[in-house]
Design a protein around this motif. Sequence first.
Motif, mmCIF file in Angstrom:
data_model
loop_
_atom_site.group_PDB
_atom_site.id
_atom_site.type_symbol
_atom_site.label_atom_id
_atom_site.label_comp_id
_atom_site.label_asym_id
_atom_site.label_seq_id
_atom_site.Cartn_x
_atom_site.Cartn_y
_atom_site.Cartn_z
ATOM 1 N N TYR A 1 0.957 -1.082 -0.113
ATOM 2 C CA TYR A 1 -0.013 -0.152 -0.217
ATOM 3 C C TYR A 1 0.863 1.251 -0.048
ATOM 4 C CZ TYR A 1 -3.540 -3.351 1.442
ATOM 5 O OH TYR A 1 -4.320 -4.241 1.618
ATOM 6 N N ASN B 1 -11.881 -1.208 -8.282
ATOM 7 C CA ASN B 1 -10.670 -2.039 -7.989
ATOM 8 C C ASN B 1 -9.522 -1.577 -7.049
ATOM 9 O OD1 ASN B 1 -9.937 -0.011 -9.583
ATOM 10 N ND2 ASN B 1 -8.464 -1.322 -10.906
ATOM 11 N N LYS B 2 -10.006 -0.960 -5.919
ATOM 12 C CA LYS B 2 -9.034 -0.128 -5.240
ATOM 13 C C LYS B 2 -9.255 -0.504 -3.804
ATOM 14 C CE LYS B 2 -6.779 4.300 -5.283
ATOM 15 N NZ LYS B 2 -6.833 5.699 -5.627
ATOM 16 N N TYR C 1 -8.168 0.380 0.387
ATOM 17 C CA TYR C 1 -7.669 1.589 1.458
ATOM 18 C C TYR C 1 -7.356 0.965 2.536
ATOM 19 C CZ TYR C 1 -10.321 4.261 -2.366
ATOM 20 O OH TYR C 1 -10.651 4.715 -3.709
ATOM 21 N N GLU D 1 -11.789 10.765 -6.118
ATOM 22 C CA GLU D 1 -11.891 9.200 -5.768
ATOM 23 C C GLU D 1 -12.693 8.390 -6.654
ATOM 24 O OE1 GLU D 1 -10.027 7.138 -4.205
ATOM 25 O OE2 GLU D 1 -9.070 8.122 -2.625
ATOM 26 N N PRO D 2 -12.192 7.482 -7.268
ATOM 27 C CA PRO D 2 -10.792 6.560 -6.722
ATOM 28 C C PRO D 2 -9.789 6.540 -7.703
ATOM 29 C CG PRO D 2 -12.259 5.131 -8.150
ATOM 30 C CD PRO D 2 -13.118 6.677 -8.078
ATOM 31 N N SER E 1 -5.987 10.052 -4.663
ATOM 32 C CA SER E 1 -6.213 9.885 -3.394
ATOM 33 C C SER E 1 -5.521 11.045 -2.646
ATOM 34 C CB SER E 1 -5.818 8.469 -2.827
ATOM 35 O OG SER E 1 -6.664 7.506 -3.356
ATOM 36 N N THR F 1 -3.079 3.071 0.005
ATOM 37 C CA THR F 1 -4.149 2.447 -1.012
ATOM 38 C C THR F 1 -3.244 1.672 -1.720
ATOM 39 O OG1 THR F 1 -3.800 4.098 -2.701
ATOM 40 C CG2 THR F 1 -5.418 4.818 -1.212
ATOM 41 N N ARG F 2 -3.879 0.924 -2.419
ATOM 42 C CA ARG F 2 -3.592 0.075 -3.685
ATOM 43 C C ARG F 2 -4.458 -0.404 -4.393
ATOM 44 N NH1 ARG F 2 -3.709 -5.905 -3.744
ATOM 45 N NH2 ARG F 2 -5.204 -6.824 -2.010
ATOM 46 N N THR F 3 -4.018 -0.471 -5.839
ATOM 47 C CA THR F 3 -4.975 -1.033 -6.845
ATOM 48 C C THR F 3 -4.663 -2.240 -7.033
ATOM 49 O OG1 THR F 3 -4.699 1.105 -7.921
ATOM 50 C CG2 THR F 3 -5.326 -0.637 -9.231
#
Length: 287
Positions: A36, A129-130, A132, A162-163, A166, A171-173
């Motif tokens: 993340y 597809n994210k 948090y 968002e998304p 950010s 976060t990560r996709t």
Amino acid sequence: MKIVLQTLILLLILSCSNKQSSEAKGNTIKIDTVSYAYHGFNHHRKLDLLSNQEFIRFESVASCFGDARIEKHFGNYIMTDSALKLNPNKVELIVYSSFPEEKEKKEMLDYGADSLKINTDFQIFAWKNKEYLLSEKYDSLRTFNLRNDFQQFAYFYNIGEEPNSSGNYLTRTKKDSTLNIAWNINKIPQNYRSLFLNVPISAKIIDRNKIIEKDELDLENDLISWRIKINKGAADGIVNGLHFTTKNREFSLDIDSTEKSISFGKCRFYNMNEQHFRIGTEMRTKW
């Protein structure tokens, strides 16, 4: 007979070699990592969660003069479908300075000093597809932003960033681009749900006051800012921190004071062209 013996010896050597190679592969544990991150101007944060239940948290803050501070926290973690708990045990601290001379200070410390403590509790929230990691506590070397993760997330959600973009939260996709998790406000803690707007709010400027300040870097000129009054208030769902902008995005403000039917805010930038925010100008939280 000699040729047969040589062949058998060669096969035996190859067999032992393959066995050793196979055993070496079996003894090597592949450690997958889920990361993340947040990337800002001269400010980066990253949290790596390793499949062996250990974590590495990295954060760096640099100045425009070449100074920098880097913290690396190490430890283990517990993760469920909805929450993450970090248990730090070591901290690597690296400080670079360029004045009066270039220096680098690096040390490994036991976790516990107040100045090196980090937030360890996060809620996991997924949308589209994210994914948090959000916390009610502010967790960063750069602390001038007084909003916690949920408040920052609401800010970026309300202005429509968002998304895709950010704030200063992790976060990560997800790699599977087919994921399309629906928005679910019930996954947000109850006391923050009111910060998220169901629909954008539109308001009009009904008054403005000029604020004149001295420019300490240029004493011959003044810094001019504006305090703006709009015709919507708490009864219309406005709370402190909401961001409004004009349609052409030439002028914006953040609300810092609300009454029942009116609200007030101040533009972030000095010496704006007055034509962009005349009385009667419409502003919205999202266009």
